[in-house]
Structures are given as structure tokens and as C-alpha cells.
Design an enzyme around this catalytic site. Structure first.
Site, PDB file in Angstrom:
ATOM      1  N   GLU A   1       0.877  -1.157   0.000  1.00  0.00           N
ATOM      2  CA  GLU A   1       0.000   0.000   0.000  1.00  0.00           C
ATOM      3  C   GLU A   1       0.917   1.210   0.000  1.00  0.00           C
ATOM      4  OE1 GLU A   1      -2.339   3.160   0.349  1.00  0.00           O
ATOM      5  OE2 GLU A   1      -0.656   2.797   1.670  1.00  0.00           O
TER       6      GLU A   1
ATOM      7  N   CYS B   1      -5.793   4.560   5.863  1.00  0.00           N
ATOM      8  CA  CYS B   1      -5.498   3.365   5.090  1.00  0.00           C
ATOM      9  C   CYS B   1      -6.724   2.503   4.870  1.00  0.00           C
ATOM     10  CB  CYS B   1      -4.432   2.533   5.777  1.00  0.00           C
ATOM     11  SG  CYS B   1      -4.040   1.071   4.806  1.00  0.00           S
TER      12      CYS B   1
ATOM     13  N   CYS C   1      -5.435  -1.774   5.874  1.00  0.00           N
ATOM     14  CA  CYS C   1      -5.660  -2.152   7.273  1.00  0.00           C
ATOM     15  C   CYS C   1      -6.873  -1.368   7.778  1.00  0.00           C
ATOM     16  CB  CYS C   1      -4.434  -1.880   8.125  1.00  0.00           C
ATOM     17  SG  CYS C   1      -3.926  -0.160   8.201  1.00  0.00           S
TER      18      CYS C   1
ATOM     19  N   HIS D   1      -7.170   2.269  12.335  1.00  0.00           N
ATOM     20  CA  HIS D   1      -7.044   3.656  12.788  1.00  0.00           C
ATOM     21  C   HIS D   1      -8.344   4.124  13.430  1.00  0.00           C
ATOM     22  CE1 HIS D   1      -3.051   4.297  11.136  1.00  0.00           C
ATOM     23  NE2 HIS D   1      -3.437   3.541  10.119  1.00  0.00           N
TER      24      HIS D   1
ATOM     25  N   ARG E   1       0.201  -4.747  10.846  1.00  0.00           N
ATOM     26  CA  ARG E   1       1.612  -4.452  10.566  1.00  0.00           C
ATOM     27  C   ARG E   1       2.403  -4.080  11.808  1.00  0.00           C
ATOM     28  NH1 ARG E   1      -1.668  -3.898   7.157  1.00  0.00           N
ATOM     29  NH2 ARG E   1      -1.459  -4.495   4.978  1.00  0.00           N
TER      30      ARG E   1
ATOM     31  N   SER F   1       4.063   1.113  10.202  1.00  0.00           N
ATOM     32  CA  SER F   1       4.989   1.302   9.078  1.00  0.00           C
ATOM     33  C   SER F   1       5.847   2.548   9.274  1.00  0.00           C
ATOM     34  CB  SER F   1       4.231   1.361   7.754  1.00  0.00           C
ATOM     35  OG  SER F   1       3.579   0.124   7.531  1.00  0.00           O
TER      36      SER F   1
ATOM     37  N   CYS G   1       2.893  -0.512   4.477  1.00  0.00           N
ATOM     38  CA  CYS G   1       1.733   0.319   4.204  1.00  0.00           C
ATOM     39  C   CYS G   1       2.173   1.751   4.373  1.00  0.00           C
ATOM     40  CB  CYS G   1       0.584   0.007   5.142  1.00  0.00           C
ATOM     41  SG  CYS G   1      -0.754   1.149   4.797  1.00  0.00           S
TER      42      CYS G   1
ATOM     43  N   CYS H   1      -0.242   4.557   5.557  1.00  0.00           N
ATOM     44  CA  CYS H   1      -0.233   4.514   7.016  1.00  0.00           C
ATOM     45  C   CYS H   1       0.986   5.253   7.552  1.00  0.00           C
ATOM     46  CB  CYS H   1      -0.158   3.066   7.510  1.00  0.00           C
ATOM     47  SG  CYS H   1      -1.766   2.308   7.755  1.00  0.00           S
TER      48      CYS H   1
HETATM   49  N1  NFV Z   1       1.399   0.364   8.987  1.00  0.00           N
HETATM   50  C1  NFV Z   1       0.222   0.234   8.915  1.00  0.00           C
HETATM   51 FE1  NFV Z   1      -1.496   0.040   8.760  1.00  0.00          FE
HETATM   52  C2  NFV Z   1      -1.561  -1.541   9.474  1.00  0.00           C
HETATM   53  N2  NFV Z   1      -1.590  -2.683   9.792  1.00  0.00           N
HETATM   54  C3  NFV Z   1      -1.730   0.724  10.397  1.00  0.00           C
HETATM   55  O1  NFV Z   1      -1.803   1.139  11.464  1.00  0.00           O
HETATM   56  O2  NFV Z   1      -1.556  -0.564   7.014  1.00  0.00           O
HETATM   57 NI1  NFV Z   1      -2.462   0.215   6.100  1.00  0.00          NI
END
Ligand code: NFV
Ligand code: HEM
Ligand code: HEM
Ligand code: SF4
Ligand code: SF4
Ligand code: F3S
Ligand SMILES: [Mg+2]
Lengths: 558, 237, 373
Positions: free
Chosen positions: A14, A61, A64, A68, A485, A508, A552, A555
Site C-alpha cells: 500500500e 489506510c 488495514c 485507525h 503491521r 509502518s 503500508c 499509514c
Molecule cells: N502500517 C500500517 Fe497500517 C496496518 N496494519 C496501520 O496502522 O496498514 Ni495500512
């Protein structure tokens, strides 16, 4: 003489990630990780109603999706001292568990597998042999020779069309591709099956949150009221649906994902020695079973391992201003007032975007100065690796039986020592292993939820403090969790019913950040060092290690 | 003490009066139903949806009143072309020297409440004064805003052709949400101007005793004989 | 090898010829397509070539300022399932999310398609115009430059999601990066806007399938959205609508009314102001949609929906009035001020106009006395 190679865009992740690596004699000697896209979400949520913020930051994101949102409602509830009903906790846990199953399976097949699996080579496979292998490693029903032969025909027709679509220009035939054709065929078949499967497990989110990606959350609980006697609420049909989805999800994990993972890993044992990091691992802990305020009730424990020392787990304090800090010394933001090399605890953090990199179009970043939109988080000045490997190691080291079981099982199966976990292979394996554990827990959470309802507990939200007029003039909170992640936390400062400051420090961000003022590299940069590169025109090895983190970057920057 | 002579003057023709009261009624209904639509009160508990429809009725009333309102406005626009001099567009034009003088004068005596030393005959308004005209202009602009945003919103709830003429309004404003908020927000100045308007009508009645209030029923106001000059006849009919 | 040639899928050109049309007819068709898609005549050759040589519709999918949930939503499509779309219907030649190749190989795959032309450009994410576009750079080039390049040869553009069609969350105030939707940058191409954060997977697949199956763009409304999916408000097909009409509303979350499934209007539902298919197609193969799961619609397919908060209030906050307040708070304050002004005016009038009034009263009394009985 070393040579600088650039991989940009890194795909099957991502976000927008760029890796610049110095290669000398076929081995990476230095590496720079950079993200080149920013949106400024932390600035955008300032001044907003804290009850709305989950929706804004959820859009950090869509891969995932939910993490959040969950972290945000936890931060707000923490600030306002809101205790959510047990059912809401369970529903959140179930949604998170479903996310894990989805995210890890999709990462394995659709984002990571093509680093190890040669799609075109599967045309050479003998479907009968693939079928035999499949049946020897799993009781998954779709494993007849005819099934694999049909998949093979389909791929053949696709390849013959000359339009390779998403498989165009892949690293087919690369010397690092080591799977026998039969395993390649197995993996390709399951690539397609997983693509079809993944849209099912997310229905758990749809039932509780109304949609996926980006299901709805609520400060104080969840919005999906329970009413077993009505069309308007969670009733027997809705709950039975969830139960079935979770069980099907767990079956896929146990009968397809894990057998494939171990089968493929068996051919890449050498990657158990590649992609080692600096040896610091951190988790925040997650899956409360007695409320967010009781970390001892968390299924995944929090803690820190330093220098690969599994015998000592150090606790993390999110509120202590000198533990977790973020630096911008190498990031495209205004330096803090205290100077370029200073760090700030997120409650005092700031995000003033200020690009100072080369003017596009450019060939190389100027890595002697700021070179990324990702900030650099540190725990007591130390870089930390977060993610499935950290969770599995800390769970294992803390003696949690579920983690011990899966780790011992995998190590025995692959016939590798514990050390092999500190690697690209270990990271990829850990992701699978924790999915087994979490899938089981998720079914457990569901059973508990059913039991609560049976016992007449229908509460799903605590709205006593939903109205901003009930809030103190000033409040601070932190929401944290284990995202797929890794360790994720949001810090909020509320003033006069508004969000006065908001900072996200994301898994990330920890792993993909640029180096700190002491020159310490974060996980991506550090794990790339020592990686062999067979053909600098085809950076397959780089993306293998990078993909083992499941990057990601939307993120990481936000 | 010297007593003044007043003459009856026909100012508000029937269509103006009809417009006025129908309009006042429609607006009152629109405001009340509008408030309910914006923030419906809880008046029922544990009810089945199929045996209640009160909110639907409130909305329906809003839409019926909206059509009545629209027809009245159209009628009044037409009358501004064919009606008497107090009803015509010219009576609303605030930019002539005369109008500006009148504004200054009304500001002085009716708003700042100062007293004239020498009263001038020409300062006595027969129809509405120019400050009132300004308020009515504001009224009409707001009415148009309500009609355009209202029918714009209504277009997506109605199958009939007329509201469909307004489908362009909502996208122009950037969506239903903004359109609705404009519609809601514009209600407030209407309420405020109406309050001031009603007060001032009574104020003039009280102070001047020329039949201001009854004029909107009977059509007649009382004007000092000296103010009625040559066109006596014309004024009467 | 010759056997595989035979099995190769028929191209549009081949199937048209097989059906007895001439090459001239075929060129006419290509010209028609070009005109339909609003392209210049110079593009006819390109389209013809694309139809002649490509059995599957080539698609380039750009990723700019995004959260990638539009891609995620797309792969959730149930009908058709995305594996079928990718293997049989289109040739997704570039997408950062799924493509095997990285770096130079990825860019090369895209350029090969751009050179052939006749492709559909899908855009996910907005383009930041702030600081010369430096806020979104891929392979050393700004998203602005990349978009212009990919758009130039595209037969049509699909703007996925609220990001590409409205700017979405990053364009919410204060829009630090000047995030900008596609139609404000590319003016000379047909652009289909498919808003939603994200759009429903089946809607995304539906838009693509419309083009693949019928060979033309779907009919669009004034805002460039496909009418088939954005023609109605969520409210118009909401199964809680009878409660709305009956005036039965949840007052807060999880109260007795919420548990009964009453209408969510009073907890901020934006369904009456939102055009989307959530009530009809629903989400994830019809399993549910936000309202069915107890949360109001936040209006995620509408322009500026982020700035129309708070999501749990019916009226938005008005900025610029000092303290937080909505239209009604301001209205009530103004009404109080007006009331006070009127009272002051009435008192003032009684004082200032005393003389005049007295004169009139006296005159009236005198007249009254003079009236003959
Ligand atoms: N790094 C990240 Fe995320 C995750 N898992 C978020 O907190 O991916 Ni979109
Ligand atoms: C003086 C004139 C009017 C006033 C004061 C008024 C007031 C209001 C108010 C306060 C609302 C609620 C807005 C909200 O908060 O969501 C409303 C809604 C509405 N009004 Fe009006 N309105 C007026 C004229 C009109 C007209 C001429 C129409 C044309 C049809 C109209 C159609 C509507 C519609 C369609 C709604 C939304 C109703 C719903 O979704 O159920 N209104 N009005
Ligand atoms: C909702 C309440 C009301 C509204 C919206 C309203 C509106 C208006 C409007 C638009 C006019 C201008 C008419 C024209 O075109 O010539 C007007 C004039 C007038 N209205 Fe009202 N009115 C309201 C209530 C009243 C009431 C309650 C009275 C009297 C008791 C009244 C008395 C008058 C008079 C006397 C005029 C002519 C005033 C002048 O021009 O000097 N109005 N009103
Ligand atoms: S429109 Fe919404 S869902 Fe789609 S990429 Fe943008 S933020 Fe994500
Ligand atoms: S829940 Fe929302 S969309 Fe459904 S009827 Fe109520 S207001 Fe309309
Ligand atoms: S929030 Fe979005 S998903 Fe549908 S119900 Fe509303 S448009
Ligand atoms: Mg941050």
C-alpha cells in the site's frame, strides 16, 4: 565501487515507497527508505469534533481499514474516561480478528507470493503431482488433479493471449525463483481462490460496521445495536452469519494459507539468514478481554525485546514523555523549535509539511539531507521493529502457550532453529503463525458474545458522555493496539470539545522511517543490508525483504 | 388646537392584500413545519411504523404550503407589472434621489427616533417607505432562495415535472447537504425581518394613526388632505 | 504453439469481421467510438488499433493521494468476481497494488500500454497541486505530470472514489497539500466520477463491465456520475424509511429506539442528502450497509462531506462565528438581539416621540369633545 539502485515504485504494497540501495559486489551495503506522498491528515483533524475523528483517520489506510478507527475511538474514550460495554469490546475484537485473517491472507497471496512463486512456470507443472502434494499437506477439498488442470488451462489461455495484465514484466524465470512447477501451480491456484475468499471474511465487518472497507465505529461502543427480536438489530440470523464466516475464515487459514506458507518456505530456507534486523522488537499488546484499561487482560502482551534477547521483556509506557518520541531530522517537515535533532512525545508533536527534497523529475534523492515524508519514531532513542514477528517473539518469550505451540510447530516442520525467525523468512512465517492463533481467538470472542447475549446483556454502547457538554475543558488520551503491521497508537489532546492536537505513530512509520540523528537505521533500511542481489536490473531480493514487512506507506505518512 | 384633515387613499389592491395574507400564512406554516423537519420532536414510543405517518404529513404540509407560497409569489410578480403605483416595481426602486432622501429621512425619524423641526409634506409615505421597500426586496430575494433550494431539494423526492425544472440547483451548490443548509439558514433572516416588519407596522399605526394595520385588510390608508394634490381622482380608483 | 494461436481469444476486430462486416464498417465503428468518447479524430487510428489487437480492454490504474481502499473495494466485487475481471474481461496493465513487477519493470509495462493507446485510465486518489506537486511523487515524477501523461492517450477516465472525484479526506479543510480531483485537471477527456469512500465494489465492477459489455460509457448525470448507481438518494431506498415517515427516530445510539431499528435521522444520518446505491445494492454482496448496521450515513459519496460535520449532528457547525455554533444557535441569538432592539426602540419611541404623540392624543381628545352627541 558500489552502485546505487533505485526501486520506485515498490509495488504490491500500500502506498508510495521508494528504496535506494547501494550494492557492492552483489550485496547491499546501504539502503534508504523513503515515502514520497503526504496528505496531512493530522493537520486536517485539528479543530474537529473528537467523535468524528475516527472516520477521518480511518481513511489513513483502506488496506488495514478499521485499525485507525479503533485506535482513534480508544484514544477519545481514554481521554474522556469512557468505559465501553463488554459486547462492544467483543465486537471490536471480532472485527479486528477478521481483519487479521483478511489482511494476512491477502498479503501472503496477492502482495508477497509473486516474490517467490513463478506464475508462468506453473504451466510446466503436472497437475496430478500438484494434486498429490496438495492432498499430502492439507485436507482442503479443492485439490483434485482436474481442479489444478483447469487452473493451469486458464493460466495458459491467459498467458497465450499475450496480455499478461498484472503479471506483465514480473520476475519470471529469475534465478532466485526456486519452487518446483507443481508448487507454483498450487500457489497460483490458491492465489485465485484467496482472491475469491477474501471478499467473504470481510462480511463480518459489513454486518457489524455496515461496510468494508471502512466500516463504522462509534465513540463509546459500537453502533450495531443488539435486538434479537427485531429486524433492526443484531439478531439470530446476523449472528449466525458472523459465526459461519469466522469458521470458514479459520478453515481457509488452517487448510490453505498455513500449508502453502510452510510448503513454500521449505524451498527458501536460505532466507532464514537474510533480512536480519537490529534485534529490537516492540508490541503494545491488544485484544482486551477485560477492557482497555486492563492491559493484563490483553490476549497479545505488550513489551520490548532488545538485541534479540528473548529472556527479558521490557514494558512500554505510552504516556511517559521520554519513551516514545518522533523525530523529523530526516523528514520533510519543519524542525521542532528545539532543533533538528530533537524528538517530541506525540502529545506535543506537530506536523508542518515542508518539502525540501530534489525538484522532480529526479533520479536520486539527496539522502544527505531530509529524504522522506515518514517521520522517525524512537523508543528511548532506539529503533524498534514492529509487526507479526515482534508479536510472535514477545508472545513466545512471554510464554503464551498459543504462541509457543505455533512457533514450535513451524520450527519443527521447517527444521530450522529459533534464530531463523530473525529474518525475512521469519517475518513472513510469523505473519502466518499469528493468524492461526488469532483466528482461534476470534471464534472464542464470538462464542463469548453469544453467551453474553444469551444471558441477557444487550448493551452495545455507552452514550453517557457522548454529548460534548459532558466533557472536561481539557483532556488527553492515547489509543493503542496491534495493527496487522504492528504497534499502532494515536495521541489526542482535546480542548473545549475540539481536537487540539492529534498524532498518529503507525507501525509502518516505525519500520519504514529514515535514520535518526545518531545515524541508526530503522527496520527497512537495516534489514536490507547484507541482502544479495543477483541482477541489479531485477531487484527481486529487495522487494522480498521489503514485502516481508507488508509495507503500508499511506499509514506510515498519513 | 388645529385638527388635520385626512383622506382615504386606496393603496393596497385586492391581489396585494390577498398575496400578503396568503403569503404570511404560507410562510408561517413553512417555518413551523420546517423547524419540525429540521429537528423532529419525539412524540411516540414503541410504535409500529405502518400505523403512523405523522412526519410524512408534516413534510407533505411543507410541500403543499410551498406550492401555495410559490403561486402567491408568482401572482405578486405579475401584479408588479399591472398593479397600481404602490404595487409596481417602481415602488421598490431604491436608487432615485427621491428614494435616497426618503431613506435618510426614515432613518432619522423612525430608526434614530429624532424629530423633524420642519415637517415636509413629501416625507409622508403613502404606500411603503423606501426603508420598508429595502426590507421587502430582502424578503423577495430570500423567498427566491427558499423556492430554488426548496424545489431543488424537492426534485429528488418528486416525480412531477415542475420540481424537475430545479434539478440544476443542488449540483450548483455542491450537493444536497449544502442546499439544505442554505435552505435552513435562509429561514432565519426571513423570521427576523418578519418580526421587525410586524413591529414596525404596529409602530407606525401607533405613532401616526393612519390605519396602517387595517390597510392590509381594507386596502385604504389615511393621507393628509394637503398630500393629496391634483390626482385626487386617480388615487381613489 | 500453433494450437495455442487458435485458442487465442478473438479480438473485437476478428469478431466483427467474422460477423460479416467489412474493414470499412469496422473503421466506422472505431470512429463512432471515438466520437462517443469525445475523442479527436486523430484518436480513431489508435482505437482501431486497440480493438484490432487487444481482446481484453487494457486498463491503467494510477494511484495518487489515496488510502487504497478503492482498490480494496474493487477486489471485494462479487459479480463479477475480480479474478474473472482480471483474467477474462480487462487487462490491468498497471496498478501499484497488485502488479507483479516493481520499479522500472512496472513503469515499462505502463508505457507499453500508453504507446498502444485505446486504454481506459482509472485514477484512485487525488493530485496535490501544492508546492508544485511535490507532495506526491512516483518514480521521481509528480503525480500531476504522470496524470497528464496517462490521460493524454486514454479513451476515457474513471475517477475512482471520493479522492479522485472530489478530493476526499486530504482535501478537507485546510487541505494542506491542495489535493485536487481529476476533473479539475483533465478537461479534454470523458471522465466518469464514481464517488464514495470507497465506492461499492459491485458498483466499481459494474462501471467497468458496462464499458466492456456494451462498448460505451454509462449514462452520466450532471456531476459525471453513472446514473445507474448514483441516481437516487440513500434515503429513497432506505429500509428504515417507513420509520422516518412515521416520525420514529433513534434519539441516541443504543437507546430503545435504536434497538428497534428506528430511523437514524436525529443521530446525524446524511441519507437524505446522499446519492449512492447503498440502500439497493448494499455492501459486500448485499450483506448490509451503514444504516442497516446502526450507524447513520456520513454522506461519503458527496462532495465536501468531510467538512459537513459533526457527523452526529443534523446541522453543521458554522465556522467564523467565534464559538462553535450552528445555524439555529446563531438564529436564536439574532432573534434575541432583534427582540431586545425592538424593546429598546419601543421604549425610545415612547420617550422621543412623546411630544408628537401627546399632540395627537390631545387633538383626538379635543375632537372627541367636539363631536356632537
Ligand atoms: N502500517 C500500517 Fe497500517 C496496518 N496494519 C496501520 O496502522 O496498514 Ni495500512
Ligand atoms: C419561507 C419558506 C420556507 C421555509 C422557512 C422553509 C423551511 C424549511 C426548513 C427549516 C427545513 C428543514 C431543513 C433542515 O434542517 O434539514 C426545510 C426543509 C425542506 N423544505 Fe422548506 N422552507 C421554505 C420553503 C420551501 C419551499 C418553497 C420548498 C419547495 C418545495 C421547500 C421544500 C423543502 C424540502 C424539500 C425540504 C426537505 C424536506 C425533507 O427532506 O423531508 N421549502 N424547509
Ligand atoms: C409572516 C408575517 C408577514 C409577512 C411575511 C409580511 C410580508 C409583507 C410584505 C412582503 C409586504 C410588502 C407587500 C407589497 O408587496 O407591497 C408587506 C407589507 C405590509 N405588511 Fe406584512 N407581512 C407579515 C405580517 C404582517 C402583519 C401581521 C401585518 C399587519 C398587522 C402586516 C402589515 C403589512 C402592511 C401594512 C404592509 C404594507 C406596509 C407598507 O408598505 O408600508 N404584515 N408585508
Ligand atoms: S476515496 Fe476514500 S476510500 Fe477511496 S482511496 Fe480515497 S480515502 Fe480511500
Ligand atoms: S436512516 Fe437515514 S436514510 Fe434511512 S430513512 Fe432515516 S434518515 Fe433516511
Ligand atoms: S456513508 Fe457512504 S457507504 Fe453509503 S450509506 Fe452513506 S453513502
Ligand atoms: Mg504521525
Amino acid at each position: 565501487m558500489s552502485e546505487r539502485i533505485v526501486v520506485d515504485p515498490i509495488t504490491r504494497i500500500e502506498g508510495h515507497l521508494r528504496i535506494e540501495a547501494e550494492v557492492k559486489d552483489g550485496v547491499i551495503v546501504d539502503a534508504y527508505s523513503s515515502s514520497t506522498m503526504v496528505r496531512g491528515i493530522e493537520e486536517i483533524v485539528k479543530g474537529r469534533d473528537p467523535r468524528d475523528v475516527w472516520a477521518f483517520v480511518q481513511r489513513t489506510c483502506g488496506v488495514c481499514t478499521t485499525v485507525h478507527a479503533l485506535t482513534s475511538v480508544r484514544a477519545v474514550e481514554d481521554a474522556l474516561d469512557i468505559v465501553i460495554p463488554p459486547n462492544a469490546e467483543l465486537v471490536r475484537n471480532i472485527m479486528e480478528g477478521a481483519l487479521y485473517m483478511h489482511d494476512h491472507v491477502v498479503h501472503f497471496y496477492h502482495l508477497h507470493a509473486l516474490d517467490w512463486v513463478d506464475v508462468v512456470n506453473c504451466l510446466k507443472a503436472d497437475p496430478a503431482e500438484t494434486s498429490r502434494v496438495a492432498q499430502s499437506i492439507s485436507k482442503w477439498p479443492k485439490s483434485s488433479p482436474g481442479y489444478f488442470s483447469d487452473v493451469q488451462k486458464r493460466i495458459k489461455k491467459f498467458v497465450d493471449s499475450g496480455q499478461l495484465g498484472i503479471f506483465a514484466n514480473g520476475y519470471w524465470g529469475h534465478p532466485q525463483m526456486k519452487l518446483p512447477a507443481e508448487i507454483n501451480l498450487l500457489a497460483v491456484a490458491h492465489y485465485l481462490e484467496a482472491l475469491e475468499w477474501q471478499k467473504e471474511i470481510v462480511k463480518v465487518h459489513t454486518i457489524f460496521g455496515g461496510k468494508n472497507p471502512h466500516p463504522n465505529y462509534l465513540v463509546g461502543g459500537m453502533a450495531c445495536a443488539i435486538n434479537i427480536e427485531s429486524q433492526g438489530g443484531l439478531n439470530a440470523e446476523r449472528l449466525a452469519y458472523v459465526g459461519q464466516l469466522l469458521k470458514q475464515g479459520r478453515d481457509f487459514v488452517n487448510q490453505v494459507y498455513i500449508p502453502d506458507l510452510l510448503a513454500i518456505a521449505g524451498f527458501y530456507r536460505d532466507w532464514g539468514a537474510i533480512g536480519k534486523g537490529f534485534g529490537n522488537y516492540m508490541t503494545y499488546g491488544d485484544f482486551p478481554t477485560n477492557g482497555y484499561n486492563d492491559p493484563s487482560s490483553f490476549k497479545i502482551p505488550g513489551g520490548i525485546i532488545l538485541n534479540n534477547d528473548l529472556s527479558n521483556i521490557i514494558p512500554v509506557d505510552h504516556r511517559s514523555t521520554d519513551e516514545i518520541q518522533e523525530l523529523v531530522n530526516n523528514s520533510w517537515y519543519d524542525n521542532y523549535a528545539e532543533g533538528k535533532d530533537a524528538g517530541r512525545h506525540p502529545w506535543d508533536g506537530e506536523t508542518n509539511i515542508n518539502y525540501s527534497g530534489p525538484k522532480p523529475p529526479y533520479d536520486h534523492l539527496n539522502v544527505d539531507e531530509k529524504y522522506s515524508f515518514i517521520k522517525t519514531p524512537r523508543w528511548k532513542g532506539k529503533p524498534m521493529e514492529v509487526g507479526p514477528l515482534a508479536r510472535v517473539l514477545i508472545g513466545y518469550a512471554s510464554g503464551i502457550p498459543e504462541f509457543k505451540n505455533v512457533v514450535d510447530y513451524a520450527l519443527a516442520k521447517l527444521e530450522v532453529p529459533v534464530d531463523a525467525l530473525f529474518s525475512t523468512l521469519g517475518r513472513t512465517a510469523a505473519r502466518g503463525l499469528e493468524t492461526i492463533v488469532i483466528a482461534d481467538w476470534t471464534v472464542e470472542f464470538f462464542d463469548t458474545l453469544m453467551n453474553n447475549i444469551k444471558n441477557g446483556d444487550y448493551r452495545m454502547a455507552n452514550t453517557e458522555k457522548f454529548d460534548p457538554s459532558t466533557w472536561p475543558a481539557e483532556a488527553k488520551g492515547v489509543g493503542y493496539m496491534e495493527a496487522p503491521r504492528g504497534a499502532l497508537a494515536h495521541w489526542i489532546v482535546i480542548k473545549d470539545g475540539k481536537t487540539a492536537n492529534y498524532q498518529q505513530v503507525v507501525p509502518s512509520t516505525w519500520n519504514a522511517s529514515p535514520r535518526d540523528p545518531q545515524g541508526q537505521r530503522s527496520a527497512y533500511e537495516s534489514t536490507l543490508i547484507g541482502t544479495p542481489v543477483a541482477d541489479i536490473e531485477q531487484p527481486l531480493e529487495i522487494i522480498r525483504t521489503i514485502h516481508s514487512f507488508d509495507p503500508c506507506i499511506a499509514c506510515a505518512v498519513h | 388646537m388645529q385638527t388635520r384633515n385626512f383622506k382615504r387613499a386606496y393603496v393596497w389592491q385586492l391581489p396585494v392584500r390577498l398575496f400578503h395574507w396568503m403569503n404570511a400564512l404560507a410562510i408561517t406554516v413553512l417555518i413551523i413545519t420546517g423547524f419540525i423537519i429540521a429537528d423532529p420532536p419525539v412524540i411516540m414510543d414503541h410504535h409500529e411504523a405502518n400505523d403512523a405517518y405523522w412526519f410524512g404529513i408534516v413534510r407533505f404540509t411543507h410541500f403543499v404550503a410551498a406550492y401555495a407560497f410559490l403561486i402567491m409569489i408568482l401572482m405578486r410578480f405579475y401584479w408588479a407589472f399591472v398593479g397600481n403605483k404602490y404595487a409596481r416595481w417602481a415602488a421598490y426602486w431604491p436608487f432615485s434621489n427621491k428614494a435616497i432622501k426618503n431613506i435618510m429621512h426614515v432613518m432619522k425619524v423612525d430608526v434614530l427616533l429624532l424629530n423633524d423641526k420642519n415637517k415636509e409634506l413629501r416625507d409622508i409615505s403613502v404606500g411603503h417607505n423606501t426603508v420598508a421597500a429595502l426590507a421587502y426586496i430582502a424578503f423577495f430575494v430570500l423567498f427566491l432562495v427558499m423556492i430554488f433550494t426548496g424545489f431543488g431539494l424537492y426534485a429528488s423526492m418528486s416525480a412531477s415535472w415542475f420540481p424537475q425544472l430545479f434539478t440544476w440547483v443542488v449540483p450548483m451548490l455542491g450537493g444536497d447537504f449544502t442546499a439544505r443548509m442554505v435552505h435552513h439558514f435562509a429561514m432565519w433572516p426571513i423570521i427576523l425581518i418578519a418580526i421587525i416588519h410586524i413591529y414596525l407596522v404596529f409602530y407606525h399605526e401607533w405613532l401616526e394613526g393612519r390605519g396602517e394595520v387595517s390597510s392590509m385588510f381594507s386596502g385604504y390608508k389615511f393621507v393628509r388632505t394637503e398630500r393629496v394634490i391634483s390626482s385626487d381622482k386617480e388615487e381613489k380608483e | 504453439m500453433s494450437e495455442t494461436k487458435e485458442k487465442r481469444q478473438e479480438t473485437y476486430y476478428e469478431s466483427i469481421i467474422r460477423q460479416g462486416y467489412s474493414r470499412r464498417d469496422f473503421m466506422k465503428f472505431a470512429t463512432f467510438m471515438a466520437a462517443y468518447m469525445g475523442l479527436e479524430t486523430s484518436a480513431v487510428g489508435q482505437i482501431a488499433k486497440a480493438l484490432e489487437t487487444t481482446p481484453r480492454l487494457p486498463v491503467i490504474w494510477e494511484h495518487f493521494q489515496e488510502c487504497t481502499c478503492c482498490s480494496e473495494s474493487f477486489i471485494r466485487s462479487d459479480h463479477p468476481i475480480v479474478a474473472d475481471i482480471l483474467l477474462d474481461k480487462i487487462s490491468l496493465d498497471y496498478t501499484l497494488t497488485l502488479m507483479a513487477a516493481s520499479g522500472k519493470q512496472a513503469e515499462a509495462a505502463k508505457h507499453a500500454t500508453i504507446e498502444k493507446g485505446g486504454y481506459i485510465l482509472c485514477v484512485e486518489g487525488s493530485v496535490p497541486l501544492g508546492d508544485d506537486g511535490n507532495y506526491c511523487v512516483i518514480a521521481g515524477r509528480t503525480s500531476l505530470e504522470i496524470l497528464k501523461e496517462s490521460a493524454a492517450g486514454a479513451a476515457a477516465i474513471i475517477a475512482w472514489g471520493s479522492c479522485a472525484s472530489n478530493g476526499c479526506v486530504q482535501a478537507a479543510a485546510p487541505n494542506p497539500t491542495q489535493a485536487t480531483p481529476i476533473h479539475k485537471i483533465i478537461k479534454d477527456k470523458p471522465i466518469i466520477r464514481v464517488p464514495g469512500c470507497p465506492p461499492i465494489g459491485e458498483v466499481m465492477a459494474g462501471v467497468i463491465m458496462h464499458y466492456v459489455a456494451f462498448g460505451k460509457l454509462p449514462e452520466l448525470d450532471r456531476l459525471g456520475r453513472p446514473k445507474a448507481f448514483y441516481g437516487k438518494r440513500v434515503h429513497d431506498s432506505c429500509y428504515r424509511r417507513p420509520y422516518y415517515d412515521a416520525g420514529l427516530f433513534a434519539e441516541t445510539f443504543d437507546d430503545a429506539h435504536a434497538k428497534e431499528g428506528y430511523c437514524l435521522y436525529k443521530v446525524g444520518c446524511r441519507g437524505p442528502m446522499t446519492y449512492n446505491s447503498c440502500g439497493t445494492i448494499k455492501w459486500n454482496n448485499g450483506v448490509s450497509y451503514p444504516i442497516q448496521s446502526g450507524h447513520g450515513c456520513i454522506g461519503c459519496s458527496e462532495e465536501n462531506f468531510w467538512d459537513n460535520g459533526p457527523f452526529y449532528e443534523r446541522l453543521p457547525n458554522m465556522t467564523g462565528f467565534g464559538i462553535e455554533s450552528n445555524a439555529d444557535d446563531i438564529g436564536k441569538i439574532a432573534a434575541t438581539v432583534v427582540g431586545a432592539g425592538i424593546a429598546a426602540h419601543a421604549i425610545g419611541a415612547n420617550i422621543m416621540k412623546r411630544k408628537e404623540l401627546n399632540k395627537r392624543i390631545n387633538r383626538g381628545i379635543e375632537n372627541e369633545e367636539n363631536i356632537k352627541a
